[in-house]
Design a protein around this motif. Structure first.
Motif, PDB file in Angstrom:
ATOM      1  N   ARG A  22       0.732  -0.979   0.140  1.00  0.00           N
ATOM      2  CA  ARG A  22       0.132  -0.150   0.120  1.00  0.00           C
ATOM      3  C   ARG A  22       0.899   1.440   0.012  1.00  0.00           C
ATOM      4  O   ARG A  22       0.592   2.165   0.709  1.00  0.00           O
ATOM      5  N   GLN A  23       2.069   1.201  -0.727  1.00  0.00           N
ATOM      6  CA  GLN A  23       2.644   2.384  -0.750  1.00  0.00           C
ATOM      7  C   GLN A  23       2.126   3.390  -1.456  1.00  0.00           C
ATOM      8  O   GLN A  23       2.535   4.716  -1.216  1.00  0.00           O
ATOM      9  N   ALA A  24       1.062   3.107  -2.465  1.00  0.00           N
ATOM     10  CA  ALA A  24       0.324   4.166  -2.973  1.00  0.00           C
ATOM     11  C   ALA A  24      -0.959   4.017  -2.320  1.00  0.00           C
ATOM     12  O   ALA A  24      -1.650   3.009  -1.562  1.00  0.00           O
ATOM     13  N   ARG A  26      -3.708   6.500   0.595  1.00  0.00           N
ATOM     14  CA  ARG A  26      -4.620   7.427   1.276  1.00  0.00           C
ATOM     15  C   ARG A  26      -3.839   8.302   2.181  1.00  0.00           C
ATOM     16  O   ARG A  26      -3.959   9.379   2.506  1.00  0.00           O
ATOM     17  N   TYR A  31      -2.377  11.610  -3.428  1.00  0.00           N
ATOM     18  CA  TYR A  31      -3.312  10.232  -3.905  1.00  0.00           C
ATOM     19  C   TYR A  31      -4.889  11.025  -3.402  1.00  0.00           C
ATOM     20  O   TYR A  31      -5.695  10.792  -4.200  1.00  0.00           O
ATOM     21  N   ARG A  35      -8.264  11.315  -5.660  1.00  0.00           N
ATOM     22  CA  ARG A  35      -9.426  10.432  -5.167  1.00  0.00           C
ATOM     23  C   ARG A  35     -10.761  11.344  -4.756  1.00  0.00           C
ATOM     24  O   ARG A  35     -11.823  10.910  -4.610  1.00  0.00           O
ATOM     25  N   MET A  40     -12.417   4.714  -6.122  1.00  0.00           N
ATOM     26  CA  MET A  40     -11.497   3.984  -6.234  1.00  0.00           C
ATOM     27  C   MET A  40     -11.459   3.110  -7.772  1.00  0.00           C
ATOM     28  O   MET A  40     -10.301   3.068  -8.208  1.00  0.00           O
ATOM     29  N   ALA A  70      -4.029  -1.364  -8.485  1.00  0.00           N
ATOM     30  CA  ALA A  70      -5.029  -2.212  -8.675  1.00  0.00           C
ATOM     31  C   ALA A  70      -5.652  -2.749  -7.452  1.00  0.00           C
ATOM     32  O   ALA A  70      -5.286  -2.201  -6.431  1.00  0.00           O
ATOM     33  N   ASP A  71      -6.478  -3.762  -7.499  1.00  0.00           N
ATOM     34  CA  ASP A  71      -7.038  -4.107  -6.283  1.00  0.00           C
ATOM     35  C   ASP A  71      -7.067  -5.835  -6.477  1.00  0.00           C
ATOM     36  O   ASP A  71      -7.435  -6.137  -7.494  1.00  0.00           O
ATOM     37  N   TYR A 148     -14.357 -13.124  -0.051  1.00  0.00           N
ATOM     38  CA  TYR A 148     -14.836 -11.738  -0.301  1.00  0.00           C
ATOM     39  C   TYR A 148     -16.210 -12.392  -1.207  1.00  0.00           C
ATOM     40  O   TYR A 148     -17.182 -11.553  -0.924  1.00  0.00           O
ATOM     41  N   SER A 154     -16.008  -7.295   3.377  1.00  0.00           N
ATOM     42  CA  SER A 154     -14.916  -7.703   4.319  1.00  0.00           C
ATOM     43  C   SER A 154     -15.048  -8.654   5.225  1.00  0.00           C
ATOM     44  O   SER A 154     -16.157  -8.752   5.994  1.00  0.00           O
ATOM     45  N   SER A 203      -4.640 -12.637   2.379  1.00  0.00           N
ATOM     46  CA  SER A 203      -4.826 -11.885   3.459  1.00  0.00           C
ATOM     47  C   SER A 203      -5.817 -12.478   4.770  1.00  0.00           C
ATOM     48  O   SER A 203      -5.483 -12.124   6.034  1.00  0.00           O
ATOM     49  N   HIS A 318       2.027  -5.298   7.215  1.00  0.00           N
ATOM     50  CA  HIS A 318       1.085  -5.538   6.147  1.00  0.00           C
ATOM     51  C   HIS A 318       1.128  -4.155   5.628  1.00  0.00           C
ATOM     52  O   HIS A 318       2.084  -3.364   5.543  1.00  0.00           O
TER      53      HIS A 318
HETATM   54  O1  1CP Z   1       0.035   0.216  -3.519  1.00  0.00           O
HETATM   55  C1  1CP Z   1      -0.214  -1.026  -3.469  1.00  0.00           C
HETATM   56  O2  1CP Z   1      -0.110  -1.740  -2.424  1.00  0.00           O
HETATM   57  C2  1CP Z   1      -1.023  -1.279  -4.448  1.00  0.00           C
HETATM   58  C3  1CP Z   1      -2.479  -1.430  -4.713  1.00  0.00           C
HETATM   59  C4  1CP Z   1      -3.500  -2.254  -3.916  1.00  0.00           C
HETATM   60  C5  1CP Z   1      -3.145  -3.647  -3.450  1.00  0.00           C
HETATM   61  C6  1CP Z   1      -1.802  -4.447  -3.884  1.00  0.00           C
HETATM   62  C7  1CP Z   1      -4.638  -1.961  -3.372  1.00  0.00           C
HETATM   63  C8  1CP Z   1      -5.399  -0.562  -3.585  1.00  0.00           C
HETATM   64  N1  1CP Z   1      -5.123  -3.064  -2.804  1.00  0.00           N
HETATM   65  C9  1CP Z   1      -4.114  -4.160  -2.762  1.00  0.00           C
HETATM   66  C10 1CP Z   1      -4.492  -5.614  -2.286  1.00  0.00           C
HETATM   67  C11 1CP Z   1      -5.563  -5.896  -1.432  1.00  0.00           C
HETATM   68  N2  1CP Z   1      -6.875  -5.447  -1.521  1.00  0.00           N
HETATM   69  C12 1CP Z   1      -5.811  -6.813  -0.601  1.00  0.00           C
HETATM   70  C13 1CP Z   1      -4.569  -7.465  -0.173  1.00  0.00           C
HETATM   71  C14 1CP Z   1      -3.692  -6.940   0.876  1.00  0.00           C
HETATM   72  C15 1CP Z   1      -4.047  -6.456   2.055  1.00  0.00           C
HETATM   73  O3  1CP Z   1      -4.652  -7.523   3.041  1.00  0.00           O
HETATM   74  O4  1CP Z   1      -4.118  -5.519   2.403  1.00  0.00           O
HETATM   75  C16 1CP Z   1      -6.876  -6.789   0.294  1.00  0.00           C
HETATM   76  C17 1CP Z   1      -7.664  -7.636   1.299  1.00  0.00           C
HETATM   77  C18 1CP Z   1      -7.811  -5.714  -0.612  1.00  0.00           C
HETATM   78  C19 1CP Z   1      -9.257  -5.786  -0.506  1.00  0.00           C
HETATM   79  C20 1CP Z   1      -9.532  -4.147  -0.029  1.00  0.00           C
HETATM   80  N3  1CP Z   1      -9.444  -3.206  -0.901  1.00  0.00           N
HETATM   81  C21 1CP Z   1      -9.501  -3.689   1.056  1.00  0.00           C
HETATM   82  C22 1CP Z   1      -9.503  -4.362   2.412  1.00  0.00           C
HETATM   83  C23 1CP Z   1     -10.838  -4.384   3.117  1.00  0.00           C
HETATM   84  C24 1CP Z   1     -10.885  -5.348   4.203  1.00  0.00           C
HETATM   85  O5  1CP Z   1     -11.587  -6.335   3.767  1.00  0.00           O
HETATM   86  O6  1CP Z   1     -10.271  -5.374   5.232  1.00  0.00           O
HETATM   87  C25 1CP Z   1      -9.975  -2.261   0.805  1.00  0.00           C
HETATM   88  C26 1CP Z   1     -10.058  -1.268   1.940  1.00  0.00           C
HETATM   89  C27 1CP Z   1      -9.646  -1.863  -0.531  1.00  0.00           C
HETATM   90  C28 1CP Z   1      -9.757  -0.508  -1.260  1.00  0.00           C
HETATM   91  C29 1CP Z   1      -8.346  -0.167  -1.561  1.00  0.00           C
HETATM   92  N4  1CP Z   1      -7.355  -0.848  -2.366  1.00  0.00           N
HETATM   93  C30 1CP Z   1      -6.334  -0.418  -2.536  1.00  0.00           C
HETATM   94  C31 1CP Z   1      -6.409   0.917  -1.902  1.00  0.00           C
HETATM   95  C32 1CP Z   1      -5.352   2.078  -1.974  1.00  0.00           C
HETATM   96  C33 1CP Z   1      -7.574   0.925  -1.252  1.00  0.00           C
HETATM   97  C34 1CP Z   1      -8.377   2.058  -0.452  1.00  0.00           C
HETATM   98  C35 1CP Z   1      -9.166   2.934  -1.661  1.00  0.00           C
HETATM   99  C36 1CP Z   1      -9.588   4.224  -1.283  1.00  0.00           C
HETATM  100  O7  1CP Z   1     -10.681   4.295  -0.761  1.00  0.00           O
HETATM  101  O8  1CP Z   1      -8.751   5.195  -1.787  1.00  0.00           O
END
Ligand code: 1CP
Length: 341
Positions: A22-24, A26, A31, A35, A40, A70-71, A148, A154, A203, A318
């Motif tokens: 999540r280096q990219a 909020r 970002y 946003r 998203m 991406a997600d 999911y 979630s 995860s 994480h």
């Molecule tokens: O910078 C990066 O890491 C690249 C982009 C990335 C990655 C690798 C995002 C963007 N999501 C993910 C993976 C991801 N998405 C995982 C695996 C890693 C982890 O455990 O965190 C999971 C479980 C998700 C599902 C997801 N998408 C969640 C988690 C919700 C939960 O169930 O706890 C959430 C909040 C998202 C939205 C999301 N995806 C990415 C971002 C930056 C965001 C937040 C978006 C926003 O509202 O601006």
């Protein structure tokens, strides 16, 4: 070959490469600015925007890898599910997969027609990075994607997911087979578009016990990683959280490296995995939001533990949390870049 790829190949030098999950996202003001105007999903599905967001942290910090924006859930849209990222709630699927006809109705489209936008974003990023920094592609793992799909949100608890898993094993098998195919094709397509490394996110695996892991999860992870490795020659990193007790089993997967959360030290994780393998991790992301004086000691401890294993990629345990001060991220990366093993 870059420091990051070399390290994942087990060729450690005296430098420790660093990138952050999540280096990219909020915690970065640039970002949040994008946003404000777009959801998203719009950001992920517009290649220029996804490329821009991917590159944002690299403009600020001397990171050793980029990860495509991406997600793990976006490839599920093409299977026929209604995915939305709702404010405060995270991902929501309005038509969760619960019955045999739900599973049978799931399509397994080719990546080009399903997630062409991500493949296009990868090409834009690779062009921009111009060989200087490797790009990571990724996918969710079948178990976590199932959680999911089946829960529809979630997965706080996994009652429906485990209900299908143990209550209707043939249906679970059918769903896992579809997800393995989807993930293999998606991961291979990301490498063909220019990614130099792959990460698989599982995860929610920490909620699975050893008996169910062996029976209902391991066969599909084995198949997924084996098939990807037969088709593309890039390092594959497997990451899950809460799996300290599963490491002896996970070590049997043909992954090239493992991501480790903060619940176990790197040398202990390495011993549990039971074979010589590079590890990635594992500073507690909540600690990264604490006072710098503490973070510095904690990060040095992780780096020192990294010397006790054959090869170490620094990361968090994480993803970066939303309220993390950008300055802490900056100082952390500078600390890692100045460290010598
Ligand atoms: O910078 C990066 O890491 C690249 C982009 C990335 C990655 C690798 C995002 C963007 N999501 C993910 C993976 C991801 N998405 C995982 C695996 C890693 C982890 O455990 O965190 C999971 C479980 C998700 C599902 C997801 N998408 C969640 C988690 C919700 C939960 O169930 O706890 C959430 C909040 C998202 C939205 C999301 N995806 C990415 C971002 C930056 C965001 C937040 C978006 C926003 O509202 O601006």
């Amino acid at each position: 070959m870059s420091l990051f790829i070399n390290t994942l190949r087990g060729k450690a030098s005296n430098e420790t490469p660093v990138w952050l999950m999540r280096q990219a996202g909020r915690y970065l003001p640039e970002y949040r600015k994008l946003r404000e105007k777009s959801s998203m999903l719009e950001m992920v599905q517009t290649p220029e925007m996804a490329a821009e967001v991917t590159l944002q942290p690299l403009r600020r910090f001397p990171l050793d890898a980029a990860i495509i924006f991406a997600d793990i859930l976006t490839p599920l849209i093409g299977m026929g599910i209604d995915l939305e990222f709702k404010k405060g709630e995270g991902p929501v699927i309005d038509n969760p997969v619960r019955t045999a006809s739900d599973v049978r109705a799931l399509a397994v489209p080719a990546p080009e027609e399903n997630v062409g936008y991500t493949l296009d974003a990868i090409k834009l990023v690779v062009k921009e990075l111009n060989g200087k920094t490797p790009l990571i592609g990724f996918s969710g793992a079948p178990f976590t994607l199932s959680s999911y799909l089946i829960e529809g949100h979630s997965p706080g608890d996994l009652l429906h997911t485990k209900g299908m898993m143990v209550g209707d094993p043939p249906l679970w098998h059918e769903l896992q087979e579809k997800l393995v195919t989807l993930c293999v094709e998606y991961l291979v397509a990301q490498v063909e578009a220019g990614c130099e490394s792959l990460q698989i996110f599982d995860s929610w695996l920490g909620y699975v016990g050893p008996r169910e892991y062996d029976k209902f999860v391991a066969p599909y992870l084995m198949k997924l990683i084996t098939q990807v490795k037969a088709r593309v020659d890039v390092p594959v990193v497997f990451f899950a959280t809460g799996v300290s007790a599963l490491f002896p089993r996970l070590g049997k997967l043909p992954a090239d490296a493992f991501g480790v959360d903060w619940r176990i030290s790197l040398p202990e994780a390495h011993a549990a995995i039971g074979r010589s393998v590079p590890l990635q991790g594992n500073l507690d992301p909540q600690i990264l939001a604490a006072p710098w004086e503490y973070i510095e000691g904690a990060a040095r401890a992780v780096l020192d533990e990294g010397r006790e294993i054959p090869a170490h990629v620094f990361n968090l345990g994480h993803g970066v949390l939303q309220h993390t001060p950008v300055d802490n991220v900056q100082r952390l990366i500078e600390l890692v870049k100045g460290y010598r093993r």
